[in-house]
Design an enzyme around this catalytic site. Structure first.
Site, PDB file in Angstrom:
ATOM      1  N   GLY A 193       0.876  -1.177   0.000  1.00  0.00           N
ATOM      2  CA  GLY A 193       0.000   0.000   0.000  1.00  0.00           C
ATOM      3  C   GLY A 193       0.907   1.219   0.000  1.00  0.00           C
ATOM      4  O   GLY A 193       1.824   1.329   0.820  1.00  0.00           O
ATOM      5  N   CYS A 245      -8.918  -3.529  -4.548  1.00  0.00           N
ATOM      6  CA  CYS A 245      -7.646  -3.705  -3.840  1.00  0.00           C
ATOM      7  C   CYS A 245      -7.770  -3.274  -2.377  1.00  0.00           C
ATOM      8  O   CYS A 245      -8.877  -3.281  -1.810  1.00  0.00           O
ATOM      9  CB  CYS A 245      -6.540  -2.935  -4.552  1.00  0.00           C
ATOM     10  SG  CYS A 245      -4.874  -3.393  -3.986  1.00  0.00           S
ATOM     11  N   ASP A 264      -1.517   4.609  -6.360  1.00  0.00           N
ATOM     12  CA  ASP A 264      -0.089   4.420  -6.091  1.00  0.00           C
ATOM     13  C   ASP A 264       0.676   5.640  -6.567  1.00  0.00           C
ATOM     14  O   ASP A 264       1.599   6.097  -5.900  1.00  0.00           O
ATOM     15  CB  ASP A 264       0.432   3.159  -6.769  1.00  0.00           C
ATOM     16  CG  ASP A 264       0.087   1.958  -5.911  1.00  0.00           C
ATOM     17  OD1 ASP A 264      -1.010   1.402  -6.102  1.00  0.00           O
ATOM     18  OD2 ASP A 264       0.881   1.640  -5.007  1.00  0.00           O
ATOM     19  N   LYS A 300      -3.550  -0.358  -8.479  1.00  0.00           N
ATOM     20  CA  LYS A 300      -3.547  -1.821  -8.631  1.00  0.00           C
ATOM     21  C   LYS A 300      -4.224  -2.252  -9.927  1.00  0.00           C
ATOM     22  O   LYS A 300      -5.277  -1.735 -10.291  1.00  0.00           O
ATOM     23  CB  LYS A 300      -4.246  -2.432  -7.417  1.00  0.00           C
ATOM     24  CG  LYS A 300      -4.360  -3.922  -7.386  1.00  0.00           C
ATOM     25  CD  LYS A 300      -3.045  -4.653  -7.480  1.00  0.00           C
ATOM     26  CE  LYS A 300      -2.039  -4.209  -6.431  1.00  0.00           C
ATOM     27  NZ  LYS A 300      -0.707  -4.830  -6.612  1.00  0.00           N
TER      28      LYS A 300
HETATM   29  C1  RUB Z   1      -1.920  -1.407  -3.316  1.00  0.00           C
HETATM   30  C2  RUB Z   1      -2.717  -0.444  -4.105  1.00  0.00           C
HETATM   31  C3  RUB Z   1      -3.436   0.612  -3.337  1.00  0.00           C
HETATM   32  C4  RUB Z   1      -2.571   1.874  -3.300  1.00  0.00           C
HETATM   33  C5  RUB Z   1      -3.098   2.895  -2.314  1.00  0.00           C
HETATM   34  O1  RUB Z   1      -1.028  -2.167  -4.125  1.00  0.00           O
HETATM   35  O2  RUB Z   1      -2.746  -0.449  -5.317  1.00  0.00           O
HETATM   36  O3  RUB Z   1      -4.646   0.936  -3.944  1.00  0.00           O
HETATM   37  O4  RUB Z   1      -1.252   1.549  -2.928  1.00  0.00           O
HETATM   38  O5  RUB Z   1      -3.047   2.366  -1.012  1.00  0.00           O
HETATM   39  P1  RUB Z   1       0.025  -3.170  -3.434  1.00  0.00           P
HETATM   40  P2  RUB Z   1      -2.994   3.323   0.277  1.00  0.00           P
HETATM   41  O6  RUB Z   1      -0.766  -4.092  -2.561  1.00  0.00           O
HETATM   42  O7  RUB Z   1       0.694  -3.867  -4.572  1.00  0.00           O
HETATM   43  O8  RUB Z   1       1.005  -2.318  -2.640  1.00  0.00           O
HETATM   44  O9  RUB Z   1      -4.206   4.206   0.183  1.00  0.00           O
HETATM   45  O10 RUB Z   1      -3.045   2.391   1.440  1.00  0.00           O
HETATM   46  O11 RUB Z   1      -1.739   4.113   0.203  1.00  0.00           O
END
Ligand code: RUB
Length: 336
Positions: free
Chosen positions: A26, A136, A205, A216
């Site tokens: 995340g 995700c 991301d 994602k």
């Molecule tokens: C996680 C993902 C989340 C973003 C935002 O991908 O795509 O939607 O990172 O997350 P992965 P947050 O599991 O490959 O890291 O809002 O928690 O920053």
């Protein structure tokens, strides 16, 4: 583990490895751990010279930044600390060390507060009785949904399982623990359920200079289905996920992971002529996004450049000189 010149503390190596293998995942969390790794590195530096400390911190910064290529939050978090270290005249090592520790903590606090603020602002876009969909696991998107739920607005949330790593299950649990009515659905049913949905909320991301959002894999398909069904799509994103590199024409590298996340080793051996690709992010164009909810306000995606100019001003050139380096860092440069 030794970098080009310096030994990296084990805790820092562990954080980088956990980011790389997705134990820490995340974009927001990755950024906070990136800052935490710098903090630990500063605490554990055992030399006694300021210029050596700065050299060491630069090396550690490059090492951390190379852990996951797509999430710009990681280099942005590292830059937040490192940028504030440059050009300062420290009179002692302790002063320099304290400076890194203070700015790393500052970033972590900012990031945590930003998620709460996004929740408050985003909840204003949710109306009473809304049925939502998400994809995700995004802490920022969950913050919006849970805040709106506490205001009694959310009827239910369709959560896509999000293959291959099934991060949708984390979201389903987080929302359900918060008392939200959750329906977990397979990714392939997105169009089927979109008919019942009022709004989609996802995370990011990376947000690109033109307002496109990298998130994602599968996010762009949700956006496509939402557009076709006239369903609004909101992206919840802290401003440190906006990429200054894209202002100068860089493309966001899309991380491609191991095929064994899709099929097992045995299947691969039995079917040697089948190539299996596992890209883990995709790009949703700005036309498919109704608004990006940031801690600084709810903006149209086309206003992404304003956030970037406010944040980095005319420093883009400087930034490229110092910070683009991370794009060139190859895993092999670091011997384990
Ligand atoms: C996680 C993902 C989340 C973003 C935002 O991908 O795509 O939607 O990172 O997350 P992965 P947050 O599991 O490959 O890291 O809002 O928690 O920053």
């Amino acid at each position: 583990m030794k970098l080009r010149r310096f030994e990296v503390p084990k805790d820092v190596v562990d954080i980088r490895e956990n980011i790389r293998n997705m134990t820490i995942r995340g974009a927001g969390k990755i950024a906070r751990y990136g800052a935490q790794a710098l903090l630990i590195a500063a605490e554990k530096f055992n030399g006694d010279d300021v210029s050596q400390f700065i050299e060491y911190m630069n090396e550690v910064a490059e090492y951390i930044k190379s852990a996951r290529p797509t999430a710009v939050s990681l280099p942005n978090a590292v830059s937040y600390v490192m940028h504030r270290l440059r050009g300062k005249n420290f009179t002692s090592l302790e002063e320099a060390r304290e400076h890194v520790i203070k700015t790393a903590r500052e970033f972590i606090n900012y990031s945590e507060e930003a998620v709460k603020k996004i929740g408050e602002l985003g909840a204003r876009r949710i109306e009473h009785g809304d049925i939502l969909m998400t994809h995700c696991h995004s802490t920022a998107a969950v913050s919006v949904i849970v805040t709106a739920h506490k205001q009694g607005k959310v009827d239910k949330v369709y959560v896509k399982e999000t293959r291959p790593a099934l991060q949708g299950l984390i979201t389903a649990k987080a929302l359900s623990d918060a008392g939200v009515d959750v329906v977990l659905i397979p990714d392939s049913s997105v169009r089927h359920y979109m008919k019942k949905v009022d709004k989609v909320v996802v995370g990011a991301d990376t947000v690109v200079a033109n307002g496109a959002v990298v998130n994602k894999i599968g996010t762009s398909l949700v956006a496509l289905a939402a557009k076709e069904a006239r369903v609004r799509l909101y992206v919840a994103s802290e401003t440190y996920k906006f990429s200054p590199y894209t202002v100068v024409g860089e493309l966001v590298p899309i991380e491609v992971r191991d095929p064994r996340e899709i099929v097992d080793e045995e299947w691969l051996k039995e079917n040697p002529n089948v190539r299996v690709f596992n890209p883990v992010f995709d790009v949703t164009p700005p036309e498919y996004i109704d608004a990006i909810i940031t801690e600084k306000g709810v903006i149209p995606p086309q206003a992404a450049i304003l956030i970037l100019t406010e944040e980095y001003g005319f420093e883009f050139k400087e930034l490229i000189k110092h910070e683009m380096l991370h794009q060139e860092v190859k895993e092999e440069e670091f011997s384990e």
